[in-house]
Design a protein around this motif. Sequence first.
Motif, short mmCIF file in Angstrom:
data_model
loop_
_atom_site.label_atom_id
_atom_site.label_comp_id
_atom_site.label_asym_id
_atom_site.label_seq_id
_atom_site.Cartn_x
_atom_site.Cartn_y
_atom_site.Cartn_z
N PHE A 29 40.10 47.99 40.10
CA PHE A 29 40.62 46.89 39.28
C PHE A 29 41.17 47.40 37.96
O PHE A 29 42.21 46.94 37.48
N ASN A 34 45.41 43.10 36.14
CA ASN A 34 45.17 41.72 36.57
C ASN A 34 46.44 40.90 36.70
O ASN A 34 46.42 39.67 36.61
N PHE A 60 38.23 39.89 42.86
CA PHE A 60 39.10 40.18 41.72
C PHE A 60 40.47 39.53 41.87
O PHE A 60 41.09 39.13 40.88
#
Length: 388
Positions: A29, A34, A60
């Motif tokens: 991640f 993101n 995620f």
Amino acid sequence: MLDNKTKKHKIPKGNSKARTAPRAAGELFIGLGNEPFSAIFFFTSGAYDIAALGDALEAFYPDALVFGCTSAGVIGENGYQNDGVCAFGLPEDHFMVEGTLIPDVSTIDISDWSVRTKSLVTEFRNGLPQKSTDHSFGLVLIDGLSLVEETVLNALYPELGDIPLFGGSAGDDLKFKETLIYYNGQAHRDAATLVLVHTDCPFKVFRTQHFLETKRKMVITEADPASRIVREINAAPATEEYARLIGVKPEDLNPEQFAAHPVMVRVAGSYYVRSIQRPEGEDGLRFFCAIDEGLVLTLANGQDIVTNLEDTFDDIEKTIGKPELIIGCDCIFRKLELEQTPQKKAQVSKLLVDHNVYGFNTYGEQFAGMHVNQTFTGVAIGWRDTDD
């Protein structure tokens, strides 16, 4: 969906050698970030619970499709690596992705899956901005111990039309016990997944091998096609005859010998590698690809793998420019061959890093409608700003 944003996105990548799936997913991640993704792909060594790893990534990225498989080696930020996991994400403003699971591939109904694939392609095309698959490619991941890659391709490939296809067979670090595909929140054995990708980025689907045919021929005179086991070659025990042809004793046959001395078949004027997986029983040889009695095999002669790969990447860059990502499916036997010459392995690893290759070592590769071995196949994806 694709849009006209002017912000430049590259294709994020992640790599981890953490010991647990949750920690590995957390490190992935960090690498991926993101931003919104259409899909996340990951390839893992056998050290992880693939279901736990996939589930953590889905947590995620709940809005992205997540695909993955076990491997015989990971190709990530350092090139070849024996352990760990790598991943990349396809940003949603440059990629549209659809996928489907093909369960129970060992008993796949070709007619049924031909119809399903045609329907999937139609649905995929209808969802595209121009209703055209001109800028699309397909990726297939298949259980590497299923022994039915050719059958799966017979069902899928004819229905793809103008969509080029490549892929790889999942591995399990040369244990040959269990190879798994991750799709839609679950890990599946005896399965495959077909992924369709549309992008406004330049790309090139490719295949390369560093072997040429020789004049040394052999004929399979006894075989069990269902299990891909050859019992006799040239009317002699398979292990004895193959060992004689490559100049070693039968008891010295091992993966390194098979990697150095593959055989080839001729299809439509071109030669394709058919690798031997391992000795089987007293006299047999188990292959990674389909075989049958009467098939003529040609012993292959290896060329320099480094030069071959350099030429391949040069050709790619002439077509699409510097690749932002190459999704690579690289046969495990290529890696085993390189391990006999550490300097060349280091050279190849550097080439993989320099050209942004993320992927895995396979138990076989798919290219168009063919299942092949000792081949490097994939898609090279370039980049363009949305305001170009």
